[in-house]
Scaffold this motif. Structure first.
Motif, mmCIF file in Angstrom:
data_model
loop_
_atom_site.group_PDB
_atom_site.id
_atom_site.type_symbol
_atom_site.label_atom_id
_atom_site.label_comp_id
_atom_site.label_asym_id
_atom_site.label_seq_id
_atom_site.Cartn_x
_atom_site.Cartn_y
_atom_site.Cartn_z
ATOM 1 N N GLU A 106 21.655 -13.052 10.146
ATOM 2 C CA GLU A 106 21.709 -11.594 10.198
ATOM 3 C C GLU A 106 23.036 -11.062 9.667
ATOM 4 N N ILE A 107 24.035 -11.925 9.554
ATOM 5 C CA ILE A 107 25.346 -11.465 9.104
ATOM 6 C C ILE A 107 25.442 -11.688 7.600
ATOM 7 N N TRP A 108 25.186 -10.606 6.868
ATOM 8 C CA TRP A 108 25.170 -10.696 5.423
ATOM 9 C C TRP A 108 25.350 -9.291 4.862
ATOM 10 N N SER A 109 25.488 -9.214 3.562
ATOM 11 C CA SER A 109 25.666 -7.922 2.917
ATOM 12 C C SER A 109 25.065 -7.949 1.523
ATOM 13 N N PHE A 110 24.672 -6.769 1.043
ATOM 14 C CA PHE A 110 24.260 -6.640 -0.354
ATOM 15 C C PHE A 110 25.463 -6.771 -1.287
ATOM 16 N N TRP A 111 26.662 -6.533 -0.759
ATOM 17 C CA TRP A 111 27.880 -6.690 -1.551
ATOM 18 C C TRP A 111 28.243 -8.161 -1.616
ATOM 19 N N ASP A 112 28.683 -8.615 -2.776
ATOM 20 C CA ASP A 112 28.954 -10.031 -2.998
ATOM 21 C C ASP A 112 30.120 -10.510 -2.128
ATOM 22 N N ARG A 146 32.588 9.539 -1.164
ATOM 23 C CA ARG A 146 33.375 10.316 -0.228
ATOM 24 C C ARG A 146 34.330 9.394 0.505
ATOM 25 N N THR A 147 35.396 9.971 1.033
ATOM 26 C CA THR A 147 36.395 9.175 1.743
ATOM 27 C C THR A 147 36.600 9.728 3.144
ATOM 28 N N LEU A 148 37.136 8.876 3.999
ATOM 29 C CA LEU A 148 37.554 9.265 5.341
ATOM 30 C C LEU A 148 39.050 8.983 5.430
ATOM 31 N N GLY A 149 39.840 9.899 4.853
ATOM 32 C CA GLY A 149 41.284 9.704 4.819
ATOM 33 C C GLY A 149 41.672 8.536 3.937
ATOM 34 N N ASP A 150 42.235 7.492 4.536
ATOM 35 C CA ASP A 150 42.674 6.324 3.772
ATOM 36 C C ASP A 150 41.568 5.286 3.619
ATOM 37 N N VAL A 151 40.351 5.644 4.007
ATOM 38 C CA VAL A 151 39.221 4.723 3.900
ATOM 39 C C VAL A 151 38.213 5.265 2.883
ATOM 40 N N ALA A 152 37.925 4.445 1.884
ATOM 41 C CA ALA A 152 36.840 4.758 0.949
ATOM 42 C C ALA A 152 35.644 3.893 1.332
ATOM 43 N N TYR A 153 34.490 4.509 1.378
ATOM 44 C CA TYR A 153 33.312 3.724 1.716
ATOM 45 C C TYR A 153 32.231 3.939 0.669
ATOM 46 N N PHE A 154 31.416 2.914 0.518
ATOM 47 C CA PHE A 154 30.321 2.940 -0.452
ATOM 48 C C PHE A 154 29.087 2.354 0.226
ATOM 49 N N MET A 181 35.845 -4.485 4.684
ATOM 50 C CA MET A 181 34.773 -4.970 5.543
ATOM 51 C C MET A 181 33.437 -4.592 4.928
ATOM 52 N N ALA A 182 32.449 -5.462 5.088
ATOM 53 C CA ALA A 182 31.111 -5.193 4.559
ATOM 54 C C ALA A 182 30.063 -5.818 5.462
ATOM 55 N N LEU A 183 29.007 -5.070 5.688
ATOM 56 C CA LEU A 183 27.800 -5.566 6.349
ATOM 57 C C LEU A 183 26.620 -4.803 5.773
ATOM 58 N N GLY A 184 25.539 -5.493 5.486
ATOM 59 C CA GLY A 184 24.344 -4.842 4.980
ATOM 60 C C GLY A 184 24.635 -4.014 3.752
ATOM 61 N N THR A 185 24.396 -2.722 3.834
ATOM 62 C CA THR A 185 24.588 -1.833 2.685
ATOM 63 C C THR A 185 25.996 -1.267 2.612
ATOM 64 N N VAL A 186 26.801 -1.460 3.642
ATOM 65 C CA VAL A 186 28.064 -0.732 3.795
ATOM 66 C C VAL A 186 29.253 -1.555 3.303
ATOM 67 N N LEU A 187 30.093 -0.909 2.516
ATOM 68 C CA LEU A 187 31.380 -1.465 2.095
ATOM 69 C C LEU A 187 32.456 -0.454 2.460
#
Length: 810
Positions: free
Chosen positions: A698-704, A774-782, A721-727
């Motif tokens: 279950e611990i995996w991501s679409f990101w390489d 979009r970003t959350l301050g010093d965090v960029a997420y995709f 950090m990455a899990l599933g669809t989130v980077l």
């Protein structure tokens, strides 16, 4: 994706059926365009049948006196006069070898490439793209044309059917195109004097704001070829004449006006928006110019089609450059998208429910979409094994308001007479610092004071500072806050793998679990000794989204749950003994639920069930707002009595909205198939093989995995950090926090698509794409969708790597 050129007006031509005269009417349009001295491009993407009968040949033959202005093209030609998907198969049978059918992507890219080549001409031009057969006739791959052409999002002309049954087929075709969002600029129809369909269809479509242009039918085909050519030439001369009824010529002016109006509308939208709209989560004082406004013309799959390249990039001042460019929806449209924009199955589900129900009153009533959804969520979905009821509301925030009411009532009933009226008003919740449960007042009160709260905010509870998980310098690390690290041998704990972090059951017996438990127990004991009374534990499991994409150590959350359910700390009062022990536990799974992180629900990792949970966002595939709050039987029983005032007196006008329920059911159908897809299997295998992840698949991501670890080594990156669809990428910044602009500034260039980037692949339609994020301050997420092609993800990875590896510290 969609293209739009100032100097090239493009229309695709669909037919309500086969043999309705698409080629004849297209020939008339081509000829009329040359009368206006326009260069004309005619494209027949797929042709089947004898070459001498091909439509592109007919167009060229009857192009009129200025046929030198006409350029014709066919991209895929087959000799058998059958449907394109059969023509491919028959070609295979004839050759004795497999002829691979072009994919929809190849098909669309070929058309888009032709459009772009034609747009390079210096003079004004018209283009007509004639489809084959009817709206739902198959393309080469077998996909219906209405869906296959949709990524291009070209303005459309529909040729109606003048024969018996043509009224029905014309209206049905129009609705099929409308359902997919096509812009239909006109409907063309022969004036058949026997069936007289035009007499019905003209006012029918006029009421819907669609122009109908009727044209006299062509003469019967003569047996003699020379005679047939002569009478056909005379026919085209007559119907394209600027004298007489001049309807074709007038149609041309209408299409030119439609083209100009669309461009003018797009050009004005930025200014009109700045004058009228109040955006959420945007400081208008920082919006310096119109160029800061993203104008979205349409959306399809993972992409927006946005108007106008920004200043400083290859400009749209060039009339040969498309006014629209694809931009990847890098935040999944505020975390709602799961299957891509404008998914036809979801659109059809919405239309079906709209047509069957509209909206209907729900209290003490039921309808099939709501009942089916409730049953599958409770008995087979994230509520399986613990939930007994599903309560419908509007969105994640209102779903959490419902959850809080449920939990507070449950606690109050359990406490019985020992809880005074004034004490009930001061009940607090236990949560985590950085949590966010929505923007309604009650949901905000379940969080500590922060950037999202308002003047009425009245925080009620206590929020622990959580340990977090990240990848730093290629190492999986559990980082402890100061409040906990003083009781541990280190503030940072290196872990062998992500799987080991999320193997919560094994970690329950570690020294760190003991540290966590002592910290939580002692903190709560001290607070309660001072008179604080708690009624619920509220968690965003695993990841706190709006708080900064904070990946929380799941062991800490599991220990929190175990502590608040411990009867030694939270003993039963004099209320009903059948209610669950300890405090009720709420899982806010609005963001992470339904496979956002690669699994259905966080219960599979935390190893314990909640008493209440909330799902939204992915629930309806990003199409319509809806939330469902699920509750255990003990929570439901807290509201059970013979008095109306004891009921859960909470509701929304659109509770159990049939459209939302139907779309949610279809979304869950598609998700179930997707989880067993080859793409998911390959992504999981990538992490298992490359990271030697022991145990949990279950611990995996679409990101390489290699990309994530390489990114964590960059100088400008603090952690990844990455899990599933989130980077999530946290950049190094001394001014860290929500108010920081560091991540936005550092990655600003990826919003645009430099055409000379050799690592940049293309969006549907073959064009390079920018990335909207979009970003959350010093965090960029995709975020990807759950079906984003691996090639698209690789392109994003390449773009991020190039930008961050060449960047200096912010």
């Amino acid at each position: 994706m969609s293209t739009l050129f100032k100097n090239l007006r493009v229309h695709q031509i669909f037919g309500a059926n086969t043999d309705v005269g698409k080629t004849i009417l297209t020939s008339a349009l081509v000829r009329a365009s040359t009368i206006k001295n326009n260069t004309v491009y005619y494209l027949k993407p797929v042709s089947t049948g004898a070459p001498e009968d091909a439509d592109d040949g007919h167009i060229q033959r009857f192009a009129g006196p200025q046929k030198s202005l006409v350029h014709t093209e066919c991209l895929f030609r087959f000799g058998d006069p059958v449907s394109p998907h059969l023509a491919v198969k028959m070609a295979s049978d004839k050759n004795g070898e497999t002829v691979r059918s072009p994919t929809d992507e190849t098909f669309v890219n070929s058309i888009a490439s032709y459009i772009r080549r034609c747009a390079m001409a210096d003079r004004m031009g018209h283009m007509y793209i004639e489809t084959a057969g009817g709206v739902h006739s198959p393309t080469l791959s077998g996909t219906t044309q209405a869906d296959a052409y949709r990524p291009l999002f070209l303005p459309t002309l529909l040729v109606g059917d003048g024969k018996l049954g043509g009224i029905s087929s014309t209206i049905s075709s129009y609705e099929a195109l409308l359902l997919r969002g096509y812009i239909i600029d006109a409907i063309l129809l022969f004036r058949d004097e026997y069936y007289r369909n035009f007499e019905y269809l003209t006012p029918y479509f006029a009421e819907r704001g669609v122009r109908v242009v009727t044209v006299e039918p062509p003469p019967p085909r003569a047996e003699d070829t020379a005679t047939n050519v002569s009478i056909t030439e005379e026919y085209y001369s007559r119907i394209t004449s600027t004298s007489g009824d001049g309807l074709v010529y007038d149609l041309l002016s209408h299409l030119d006006d439609c083209h100009s109006h669309r461009i003018e509308e797009l050009q004005s939208m930025r200014r009109r928006t700045l004058d009228t709209i109040w955006w959420p989560f945007v400081q208008h004082g920082l919006v310096k110019s119109e160029e800061d406004v993203t104008v979205i013309d349409s959306a399809w799959s993972d992409f927006f089609s946005v108007y106008d390249a920004p200043k400083g990039t290859p400009g749209n001042s060039n009339k040969n450059t498309s006014l629209l460019e694809p931009q990847l929806d890098g935040s999944a449209s505020w975390w709602t998208q799961a299957l891509g924009h404008a998914h036809p199955s979801l659109t059809q589900a919405a239309a079906h429910a709209s047509g069957r129900y509209g909206h209907v009153m729900f209290p003490q009533a039921t309808h099939l979409p709501a009942l089916k959804l409730a049953e599958r969520l409770v008995h087979a979905g994230p509520g399986k094994g613990w939930a007994s009821r599903a309560f419908f509301s509007d969105d994640g925030s209102t779903g959490m308001e419902v959850a809080l009411k449920m939990a507070l009532r449950s606690f109050a009933v359990k406490a019985g007479t020992t809880l005074s009226s004034s004490a009930k008003k001061n009940l607090g919740i236990i949560g985590l610092k950085g949590s966010y449960h929505g923007d309604t007042i009650g949901a905000m009160d379940a969080c500590e004071e922060g950037v999202y709260t308002c003047e009425w905010h009245n925080a009620k509870g206590y929020w622990f500072e959580p340990p977090t998980i990240s990848i730093r310098q290629g190492e999986v690390t559990v980082s402890l806050p100061p409040s906990i690290s003083s009781s541990s041998d280190s503030s940072n704990h290196a872990m062998p793998s992500l799987s080991s972090v999320y193997d919560v059951e094994s970690r329950l017996h570690t020294s760190l679990a003991t540290v966590y438990r002592r910290h939580i127990e002692s903190t709560l004991s001290n607070l309660m000794h001072k008179g604080q009374q708690f009624a619920a534990l509220v968690l965003e499991p695993l990841v706190m989204g709006a708080g900064g994409m904070i990946f929380i150590d799941p062991l800490f959350q599991r220990v929190m749950i175990d502590v608040v359910r411990d009867p030694k700390l939270f003993p039963a009062r004099d209320g009903p003994q059948d209610l669950s022990q300890g405090l009720p536990v709420i899982y806010d799974e609005v963001f992470i639920g339904l496979y956002r992180l690669g699994f259905l629900s966080s219960t599979s990792l935390l190893g314990v069930y909640p008493d209440i949970s909330v799902n939204a966002k992915i629930l309806t595939g990003g199409l319509v707002p809806m939330a469902v709050t699920m509750a255990s039987e003990s929570i439901f029983q807290a509201f059970w009595s013979n008095h109306k005032t004891d009921a859960l007196l909470h509701g929304h006008s659109y509770t159990a909205h049939p459209i939302g329920c139907e779309v949610a059911n279809k979304t869950l159908d598609l998700l179930e198939k997707m989880t067993d897809s080859e793409q998911w299997k390959q992504a999981k295998q990538n992490w298992v093989e490359k990271n030697l992840e022991e145990g949990s698949s279950e611990i995996w991501s679409f990101w390489d995995r290699d990309f994530i670890h390489s990114l964590s080594h960059l100088d400008v990156v603090n952690e990844v950090m990455a899990l599933g669809t989130v980077l999530a990428i946290k950049v190094k910044d001394k001014q860290a926090g929500y108010g920081s602009h560091s991540a936005q500034k550092l990655l600003q260039s990826i919003k645009f698509s430099p055409s000379d980037d050799p690592l940049l692949s293309s969006a549907p339609g073959g064009a390079p794409f920018g990335i909207h994020f979009r970003t959350l301050g010093d965090v960029a997420y995709f975020m990807t969708s759950l079906n984003t092609p691996r090639a698209t993800i690789e392109s994003i990875e390449n773009r991020l790597w190039n930008t961050l590896s060449n960047a200096g510290s912010p």
